[in-house]
Every structure is written in C-alpha cells, then in structure tokens.
Design an enzyme around this catalytic site. Structure first.
Site, PDB file in Angstrom:
ATOM      1  CG  HIS A 311      -1.855   0.725   1.291  1.00 40.71           C
ATOM      2  ND1 HIS A 311      -1.891   2.222   1.622  1.00 40.71           N
ATOM      3  CD2 HIS A 311      -3.325   0.763   0.929  1.00 40.71           C
ATOM      4  CE1 HIS A 311      -2.921   3.027   1.176  1.00 40.71           C
ATOM      5  NE2 HIS A 311      -3.962   2.172   0.995  1.00 40.71           N
ATOM      6  CG  ASP A 368      -8.534  -3.771  -2.327  1.00 41.00           C
ATOM      7  OD1 ASP A 368      -9.710  -3.519  -2.077  1.00 41.00           O
ATOM      8  OD2 ASP A 368      -7.837  -2.720  -3.006  1.00 41.00           O
TER       9      ASP A 368
HETATM   10  N1  ACO Z   1       4.153  -7.669  -4.914  1.00 42.18           N
HETATM   11  C1  ACO Z   1       5.551  -7.634  -5.159  1.00 42.18           C
HETATM   12  N2  ACO Z   1       6.387  -6.456  -5.050  1.00 42.18           N
HETATM   13  C2  ACO Z   1       5.836  -5.431  -4.439  1.00 42.18           C
HETATM   14  C3  ACO Z   1       4.284  -5.390  -4.576  1.00 42.18           C
HETATM   15  C4  ACO Z   1       3.649  -6.549  -4.651  1.00 42.18           C
HETATM   16  N3  ACO Z   1       2.371  -6.460  -4.786  1.00 42.18           N
HETATM   17  N4  ACO Z   1       4.184  -4.064  -4.101  1.00 42.18           N
HETATM   18  C5  ACO Z   1       5.426  -3.353  -4.039  1.00 42.18           C
HETATM   19  N5  ACO Z   1       6.287  -4.153  -4.207  1.00 42.18           N
HETATM   20  C6  ACO Z   1       7.881  -4.033  -4.295  1.00 42.18           C
HETATM   21  C7  ACO Z   1       8.251  -3.173  -5.438  1.00 42.18           C
HETATM   22  O1  ACO Z   1       8.830  -3.990  -6.513  1.00 42.18           O
HETATM   23  C8  ACO Z   1       9.362  -2.352  -5.053  1.00 42.18           C
HETATM   24  O2  ACO Z   1      10.468  -3.090  -4.643  1.00 42.18           O
HETATM   25  P1  ACO Z   1      12.129  -2.382  -5.010  1.00 42.18           P
HETATM   26  O3  ACO Z   1      12.064  -1.306  -3.947  1.00 42.18           O
HETATM   27  O4  ACO Z   1      12.998  -3.684  -4.806  1.00 42.18           O
HETATM   28  O5  ACO Z   1      11.948  -1.873  -6.409  1.00 42.18           O
HETATM   29  C9  ACO Z   1       8.894  -1.976  -3.533  1.00 42.18           C
HETATM   30  O6  ACO Z   1       8.022  -3.111  -3.035  1.00 42.18           O
HETATM   31  C10 ACO Z   1       8.078  -0.535  -3.386  1.00 42.18           C
HETATM   32  O7  ACO Z   1       6.922  -0.606  -4.192  1.00 42.18           O
HETATM   33  P2  ACO Z   1       6.310   0.500  -4.760  1.00 42.18           P
HETATM   34  O8  ACO Z   1       5.764   0.370  -6.069  1.00 42.18           O
HETATM   35  O9  ACO Z   1       7.521   1.711  -5.079  1.00 42.18           O
HETATM   36  O10 ACO Z   1       5.464   0.935  -3.592  1.00 42.18           O
HETATM   37  P3  ACO Z   1       4.187   2.064  -3.767  1.00 42.18           P
HETATM   38  O11 ACO Z   1       3.912   2.373  -2.309  1.00 42.18           O
HETATM   39  O12 ACO Z   1       4.498   3.052  -4.694  1.00 42.18           O
HETATM   40  O13 ACO Z   1       3.054   1.006  -4.283  1.00 42.18           O
HETATM   41  C11 ACO Z   1       0.965  -0.290  -4.515  1.00 42.18           C
HETATM   42  C12 ACO Z   1       1.877   0.593  -3.636  1.00 42.18           C
HETATM   43  C13 ACO Z   1       0.792   0.370  -5.842  1.00 42.18           C
HETATM   44  C14 ACO Z   1      -0.391  -0.550  -3.561  1.00 42.18           C
HETATM   45  C15 ACO Z   1       1.681  -1.511  -4.681  1.00 42.18           C
HETATM   46  O14 ACO Z   1       2.373  -2.332  -3.346  1.00 42.18           O
HETATM   47  C16 ACO Z   1       0.879  -2.817  -5.656  1.00 42.18           C
HETATM   48  O15 ACO Z   1       1.056  -2.660  -6.682  1.00 42.18           O
HETATM   49  N6  ACO Z   1       0.388  -3.525  -4.995  1.00 42.18           N
HETATM   50  C17 ACO Z   1      -0.461  -4.644  -5.605  1.00 42.18           C
HETATM   51  C18 ACO Z   1      -1.767  -4.095  -6.024  1.00 42.18           C
HETATM   52  C19 ACO Z   1      -2.789  -3.612  -4.859  1.00 42.18           C
HETATM   53  O16 ACO Z   1      -3.046  -4.432  -3.925  1.00 42.18           O
HETATM   54  N7  ACO Z   1      -3.314  -2.440  -4.809  1.00 42.18           N
HETATM   55  C20 ACO Z   1      -4.449  -2.161  -3.927  1.00 42.18           C
HETATM   56  C21 ACO Z   1      -3.780  -0.962  -2.906  1.00 42.18           C
HETATM   57  S1  ACO Z   1      -4.930  -0.955  -1.684  1.00 42.18           S
HETATM   58  C22 ACO Z   1      -6.256   0.245  -2.267  1.00 42.18           C
HETATM   59  O17 ACO Z   1      -6.193   0.741  -3.084  1.00 42.18           O
HETATM   60  C23 ACO Z   1      -7.448   0.249  -1.291  1.00 42.18           C
END
Ligand code: ACO
Length: 433
Positions: A311, A368
């Site tokens: 998140h 979610d």
């Molecule tokens: N699975 C695997 N790796 C992940 C995931 C994931 N679900 N989420 C983040 N990471 C990793 C990234 O690859 C990144 O790794 P790195 O530092 O080695 O490059 C690190 O964790 C940080 O990721 P960011 O994308 O920079 O984190 P951000 O805070 O921008 O993203 C997000 C948050 C978009 C929710 C992300 O975690 C994601 O895509 N999750 C899956 C989709 C999801 O469940 N969305 C629902 C959000 S809740 C809601 O909207 C009510």
C-alpha cells in the site's frame, strides 16, 4: 470547520542563492508540512509534485492514517473498534458531525436517512436508457450525476439546512441506486427500499430479494456487509476524495461532485484492486503453486505483483485487512462454504508475511486481499465490487465535501504546471504549411 493547524517553526528554502522563510505547520497527529502558499509571490517559483506524494492539499479533521503503525482513525476512533462495535449509520453520523451521536441524535439521524431512501420515480428512465450489459459503475456514475437534475439548489454551498439535506439524501439514496444497478444488470425487477431494515440489511434485500419469494436478511451476512461499509467509508485525501473536493471547490452541485468521485474510483489503480486480488488467488488455484507465484513477485524482470499486498501509505498491516480477514471466516463459516481460494489466501499470507523480501519492503495484505473473497461469497459478481466501495465511500466523500465548504481557508483548487510545450510561434496559413 475551525482551522486548527498551528505554526511550529520556520523552514528556509534557498532558491538560486536567495533564502525564503516558510512557516512549518503542524496538525494534531502526523508529519508537519511546509506552507508554500506564499512561495510563488515571494520567489516566482512553483513547487513541482506530480501525484502529490509530498503535498498536503487541505487541512482536515475527519480521518487520520498512520501508515507505519497500521492505524486508521475516523474522528479519532480506531476503525477496527468501530467496525466491531458500531454500525454504519452511527459511523456516518460521526464522520459528518465529528462526534458519536447520543441515543436521541442517532434516532433522528436514522429516521432522516430512512425517509430519503426512495428514488424519484423518473430516475427509472435513466436506467432504461442503459444497455443491459453496461458496467454497473457506468450506471452508478451516470445516475448519481443525474440526481443533480432532481435536486438542484444553489443554497447547497451556503445554507446549512440545504447542505444537510443533500448529505442525508445522498447517503440514503446511494444503496438504492447501487442495488438498482445490480438488478438492472441481472435483468430482475427492482426492489424498493424497506425502511424497517438496517442500512446494510435494506441494501442486501434490494440486491437479492425477488418478488416471487420471501427474503429474510441473514444477521451474520448483514453484519459483514455493515463492517465492509464502515471499513471503506473514508481514507483521507485519496484520489477520489480529492476529486470530490476539487469538483466541489468551484461550488458545483454535490451530486455532480459525488459522480466525479465515483468516476475516479472506477479506475483499476483505485477501486478495482480487490477484483485483481481475487483473480490472482483463483489463478494460483492450489497451495502447492504458491512458491511459484512468490518467486515471480520477487523477480524484478517479471512485472507480476502479489495483488492485495502493499500500500502506498501502509507499511504495516492495513488495519482494515485484519477485520476483513475475520469477517471472511465468519461469512464462509455461516454460509458453509469451503473455498479453496480462502485456503490459498491464508497460506499465501502466511508465507509472504514471513519472507524477507516482503517484510523488508513493508508489504503486508491490504483490505483488498480479503474483500474480493467475502464479496463473492455474499453473492456479488466481480463488477459490483467497485460499486460497493463507492456506496460506502459516498459517506466519506460527502463528509469531506461538507468540511471543505465549512473551511474558512478554502479556495477553488487550481494546481499549476511546468509548461514544456512549444514557445510562441507565428501562425502559418494552411496553403503555406
Ligand atoms: N508484490 C511484489 N512486490 C511489490 C508489491 C507487490 N504487491 N508491491 C510493491 N512491491 C515492491 C516493488 O517492486 C518495490 O520493490 P523495490 O524497492 O525492490 O523496487 C517496492 O516493493 C516498493 O514498491 P512501490 O511500487 O514503490 O510501492 P508503492 O507504495 O508505490 O506501491 C502499491 C503501492 C501500488 C499498492 C503496490 O504495493 C502494488 O502494486 N500492490 C499490488 C496492487 C494492490 O494490491 N493495490 C491495492 C492497494 S489498496 C487500495 O487501493 C484500497
């Protein structure tokens, strides 16, 4: 709303060798902010922050999130406690008014809401205009916006009474509209609201009752639905809430503002993640395939992510996910469903929350992760998931809209840009191009 943020210090910003003093502002909880409102006037420079990752757009007293601690507060009350011990109408009152109601206030509020649950009969014609296979979010966005044609009142922005009426109307009518979208989609006759039922019970009945049979609301399912509403009611200045505020900042009709928020929520990066999480769990299918998907999630050359994990704000477990997990077990237990998807979800959660990759990055299950499982167990098709989210979030949107209009420091929202297009050039007539 009385402005309560205070100046706690001064920040110095040095731009091209010249220093500018900017106030540091602090609220009651959370990180302080540097007040850059005077920066352009003083220095001729804007700040640049696409996606607003470092920008506070407003002062607010409604919701607070501590992403590091995994805490979500509505008006200072822990959302987990509210979900377990309160009900959606009581929480709606709290979000709008800032305090929990006493017995008399609750009674009056409940009566007012139930008095407004019916739709104007003419709204039906809007539904008849949609194709049967229209996405329910398309119907919801359109028909919520259409309410502005029924309740157009210029006093919405200036008079407390007109504003309260708009707040009560939208909270009362949104379940009826959401259920109508569902019924239209599945080709069943619409079911009118029944005001002796609870907010959640009435909604379930409007979705799942048919004229040919008696429908009795199952109290465990009703309670689960109500918890889902509470958990999704507000989440501070997310994309759709900011959209509602921005639309409302021009003095626009409140139903049109809620339609704008509904449209924003529709996007897969916002309201659509629970559907993606459920699809992923179905794709994994069996527990023995989990290691393969964990490996893919960790592999930087693979775009796959564990849906329902991570998140932008929470770097600990999303508190809503904890409630949703318990609710999922209650609902599946009550309905006697042994769902292989739930088995995969629980095992995936166990493995992922112990893996260094996820722990190091603060990637925990979000709301979610479980909500898709529970909503499909309740009988909702996946394209209704975002509609349910919009239904619940309407209370937060309208509370934020109301707070914005009561904020003496409120101005029309008007971001700036860094222009990188063509500079001034002469118009060339077509025969010379
Ligand atoms: N699975 C695997 N790796 C992940 C995931 C994931 N679900 N989420 C983040 N990471 C990793 C990234 O690859 C990144 O790794 P790195 O530092 O080695 O490059 C690190 O964790 C940080 O990721 P960011 O994308 O920079 O984190 P951000 O805070 O921008 O993203 C997000 C948050 C978009 C929710 C992300 O975690 C994601 O895509 N999750 C899956 C989709 C999801 O469940 N969305 C629902 C959000 S809740 C809601 O909207 C009510």
């Amino acid at each position: 709303m009385e402005n309560k943020i205070t100046q706690t210090g001064t920040a110095q910003m040095v731009i091209e060798g010249k220093s500018y003093d900017l106030p540091i502002l602090k609220g009651s909880l959370g990180a302080p902010g540097v007040d850059v409102r005077s920066l352009y006037k003083q220095s001729g420079h804007f700040t640049f922050d696409p996606g607003y990752t470092s920008t506070c757009s407003t002062e607010s007293q409604i919701t607070f999130i501590d992403g590091g601690e995994g805490q979500l507060l509505y008006r200072g009350y822990d959302v987990e406690k509210l979900a377990e011990e309160s009900n959606s109408l009581e929480v709606a009152y709290l979000l709008i008014n800032g305090e929990l109601p006493n017995a008399e206030e609750y009674k009056t509020f409940k009566q007012t809401i139930t008095n407004h649950t019916m739709l104007h009969d003419q709204v039906e014609s809007f539904f008849q205009g949609y194709r049967r296979d229209s996405h329910p979010m398309a119907m919801l966005t359109g028909t919520v916006g259409a309410l502005s044609g029924f309740y157009h009142d210029d006093q919405h922005t200036t008079e407390d009474e007109a504003r309260n009426l708009a707040i009560h109307r939208i909270i009362a009518k949104i379940p009826t509209l959401a259920a109508r979208c569902y019924k239209y989609r599945v080709g069943q006759p619409h079911v009118f609201p029944q005001n002796n039922l609870s907010y959640a019970g009435n909604f379930l009945r409007m979705c799942f009752a048919v004229p040919a049979e008696e429908y009795v609301v199952n109290p465990i399912i009703e309670r689960a639905m109500d918890k889902i509403f509470i958990l999704h009611m507000d989440h501070e200045q997310n994309a759709s809430t900011s959209t509602v505020r921005l639309a409302g900042s021009s003095g626009a009709n409140p139903y049109a503002c809620i339609a704008a928020g509904t449209a924003c929520l529709w996007g897969p990066s916002h309201g659509g993640a629970n559907e993606a999480a459920l699809n992923m769990l179905k794709e994994i299918g069996t527990v023995d395939r989990i290691p393969e998907f964990i490996a893919r999630a960790k592999d930087k050359s693979d775009p796959f992510r564990l849906m329902g994990f991570g998140h932008r704000v929470y770097k600990a477990t999303d508190p809503r996910a904890r409630v949703m997990r318990r609710t999922t077990h209650e609902v599946l237990g009550e309905l006697g469903i042994t769902n292989p998807v739930l088995e995969v979800a629980m095992e995936l959660e166990k493995i992922a929350t112990n893996e260094e990759y996820f722990v190091k990055r603060g990637l925990y299950p979000n709301v979610d992760f479980y909500s898709g499982i529970v909503l499909s167990a309740l009988g909702f098709p996946t394209d209704m998931f975002t509609v349910l989210f919009a239904l619940a979030r309407t209370t937060g949107w309208i509370s934020q809209w109301n707070e914005m209009l009561e904020d003496p420091s409120q101005r029309i929202g008007r971001p700036r840009q860094l222009y990188s297009g063509a500079t001034l050039r002469d118009f060339v007539p077509m025969d010379k191009r």
